[in-house]
Design a protein around this motif. Sequence first.
Motif, PDB file in Angstrom:
ATOM      1  N   VAL A   1     -18.432 -10.779   9.573  1.00 32.55           N
ATOM      2  CA  VAL A   1     -17.651  -9.720  10.122  1.00 32.55           C
ATOM      3  C   VAL A   1     -17.554  -9.779  11.799  1.00 32.55           C
ATOM      4  CG1 VAL A   1     -17.881  -7.158  10.643  1.00 32.55           C
ATOM      5  CG2 VAL A   1     -18.380  -8.258   8.425  1.00 32.55           C
ATOM      6  N   LEU A   2     -18.515 -10.113  12.632  1.00 31.20           N
ATOM      7  CA  LEU A   2     -18.493 -10.181  14.060  1.00 31.20           C
ATOM      8  C   LEU A   2     -17.442 -11.144  14.321  1.00 31.20           C
ATOM      9  CD1 LEU A   2     -22.040 -10.268  14.987  1.00 31.20           C
ATOM     10  CD2 LEU A   2     -20.589  -8.412  14.659  1.00 31.20           C
TER      11      LEU A   2
ATOM     12  N   GLU B   1     -22.066 -10.156  -2.810  1.00 37.24           N
ATOM     13  CA  GLU B   1     -22.398 -10.226  -1.098  1.00 37.24           C
ATOM     14  C   GLU B   1     -21.217 -10.120  -0.408  1.00 37.24           C
ATOM     15  OE1 GLU B   1     -23.842 -13.553   2.178  1.00 37.24           O
ATOM     16  OE2 GLU B   1     -24.194 -14.114   0.057  1.00 37.24           O
ATOM     17  N   GLU B   2     -19.999 -10.687  -0.874  1.00 38.82           N
ATOM     18  CA  GLU B   2     -18.863 -10.524   0.008  1.00 38.82           C
ATOM     19  C   GLU B   2     -18.248  -9.087  -0.143  1.00 38.82           C
ATOM     20  OE1 GLU B   2     -18.157 -12.590   2.058  1.00 38.82           O
ATOM     21  OE2 GLU B   2     -19.041 -14.427   1.233  1.00 38.82           O
ATOM     22  N   THR B   3     -18.491  -8.271  -1.014  1.00 37.71           N
ATOM     23  CA  THR B   3     -18.028  -6.942  -1.400  1.00 37.71           C
ATOM     24  C   THR B   3     -18.485  -5.733  -0.767  1.00 37.71           C
ATOM     25  OG1 THR B   3     -19.062  -6.422  -3.163  1.00 37.71           O
ATOM     26  CG2 THR B   3     -16.897  -7.550  -3.414  1.00 37.71           C
ATOM     27  N   LYS B   4     -19.809  -6.159  -0.146  1.00 38.87           N
ATOM     28  CA  LYS B   4     -20.508  -4.817   0.396  1.00 38.87           C
ATOM     29  C   LYS B   4     -20.137  -4.868   1.864  1.00 38.87           C
ATOM     30  CE  LYS B   4     -24.889  -6.223  -0.511  1.00 38.87           C
ATOM     31  NZ  LYS B   4     -24.779  -7.388  -1.572  1.00 38.87           N
ATOM     32  N   LYS B   5     -19.873  -3.405   2.329  1.00 38.76           N
ATOM     33  CA  LYS B   5     -19.704  -3.332   3.515  1.00 38.76           C
ATOM     34  C   LYS B   5     -21.001  -3.230   4.547  1.00 38.76           C
ATOM     35  CE  LYS B   5     -15.350  -1.241   2.761  1.00 38.76           C
ATOM     36  NZ  LYS B   5     -14.229  -0.002   2.772  1.00 38.76           N
ATOM     37  N   ILE B   6     -20.887  -3.659   5.674  1.00 38.52           N
ATOM     38  CA  ILE B   6     -22.183  -3.505   6.358  1.00 38.52           C
ATOM     39  C   ILE B   6     -22.215  -2.383   7.319  1.00 38.52           C
ATOM     40  CG2 ILE B   6     -23.488  -5.098   7.947  1.00 38.52           C
ATOM     41  CD1 ILE B   6     -22.631  -6.267   5.408  1.00 38.52           C
TER      42      ILE B   6
END
Length: 622
Positions: free
Chosen positions: A473-474, A617-622
């Motif tokens: 994301v960064l 893992e890829e669907t979660k929003k951080i």
Amino acid sequence: MKNLVIVESPNKIKTIKKYLGEEYEVLACNGHIFEMKTSGQFGLGINFDEWEPIYKPDSSKKKIIQDLKKASKSADKIFIATDPDREGEAIGYNLIEALSIEDRYERIKYNEITEEAIKKAINKPLKIDINLINSQKSRRMLDRIIGFRLSNLLARRIANPRTNPSAGRVQSIALKLVIDKEEEIKQFIPIKYNTIKAESEDKVHLFNFFYKENKDFDNSEWIKPEKSKQILSELIGDLVVKQVKTSTKSDAKITPLKQSTLFKKSGMSSKNVTRILQELYEGLDDNGGLISYPRTDSTRLSETFINQAKSYIKKQFGNEYISDTIKGFSGDQDAHEAIRPTDCSLTPDLAKEKFNLNEGQYKIYKIIYNTSLQAIMLPPKREILRYELENNGHWFKLSGSKIVFDGYFALIGKDQQIELPKYKENDVVKIRKYILDENQTNPPSRYNEGSLIEAMDEIKVGRPSTFASTVNVLKERQYVESVNGSLIPNDYGYIALNILKESTKDIIKENYTASIEEKLNKIADGEMDYKIMMNDFWKDFQDKINETISENKEKVKLQVEETGELCPENGAPLIYRYNKKTGQRFIGCSSFPECKFLKPDPNAKTFYKRKKYNTKEETKKI
């Protein structure tokens, strides 16, 4: 159909069905089947009276949900076989609700996809752990609240963002770590020091100058530059051996692998490591998994694996290579095992030949295999020889070691040994010349993806299932750039973090995020009421964020970068612009929106579009 097994990934279906036989139907839910709504107060999708996330069926999973409902109606028993972590528990809980199978389900957990592990899980079913559910949904609501509110704050404060700005409880701490490291590098002041070496007459050995007591530096070999020339002028002739010391020392014990350590050891991008780990866990050619569940922060090994490994080591190397103690501990994230191979007899080279592993798969599997078995073997033992030599009151040393017991080197190969000469006290060592080297200390290294993940893990920020996606994301938001593997923050990242720190002084802090993780762990252990925790958090957060929003602060503008060309339509300077959704850079007119001229940037990096992945893992929003 008598039995239905529901897994997360479709890649597991054939293997598990092969293990269980025709009496079992195996279907996949492809991760979360529900997603949080964006309605209600602040668009957060939360029932604040009951502290419950407000879910809706994932529109992309409509067909999957229909198939699962149809299959569950004709099944006598349904086994929820989602992953053995909090997210897997939450997915299982949502499946139970969606399929209305409260009275017909069993929860099964397995740490590896092997026939023995799957059948053992089927024979020892569990029920959903409500404490894990409460912990997961608390995390989900916390991250939604912090992420949405802070992202909206950034959107209001940044005038011309390169991408849609985002912030989050974990993501923003990761950005802060990168920027703090960059500031440390900028403020670094090098320390100058010298060293002196004595080269033997045969040019084979270099003896290092050292102080018996160095009052200037912590390092006994460092000399202040102003002293070094005087010392050099006093070194005349040869060295005399004054002391010969011998000792025995064992190398360090090896700790089994947790995910964050593997990211750092691999030297590969976190995205590639995550993909490879999933491939090795799910297995290749429907022959079962090669490694245990990878999203773990534990370094403990199961008794079953330890016994299997000890038998293998005894057969291959001998009983004298087996260690009585294993260096490891249980992690906070549900105390999974460390990452390990599922079969000790499947060496990296055999696995490469049997499954045609590519270069990345082979590298990761080899790290996991070697580290796991090394952890159960005794470390090498060395005989250390050290000489102390003197010239005109100045001291030099030479040391080396030879391996007297190879320990886990028997598995991975011995390191290179340097044979030392045989000296006795008062021997004279002929010296060819004395060498002065000028040195200075180096600034700290920037984070790469692996070391950033390790740093996050060490301060208990984030969790194994989201470390890699946090780093991605960064990069996608273009807060940081990866240059030769190092993560370097840019002006956009600096502006975003400065606004967050200025606006939410007590939230974008490592100890704040770590304290939330600690509370979530207590909820998972049944030691804290999640509703009380959420109420306390919400009151404190609202006070902080409302104070910030009430302040009428000016927007911050990112400095535009000119290309050096002029617009062919109106002669204004052309500048680099960015697609806010994809982050893709292109060239446009600086007088936009009056002039809408644009063209592709031939030197732009290609950014992939964010898409919806099947893995949780890829669907979660951080």
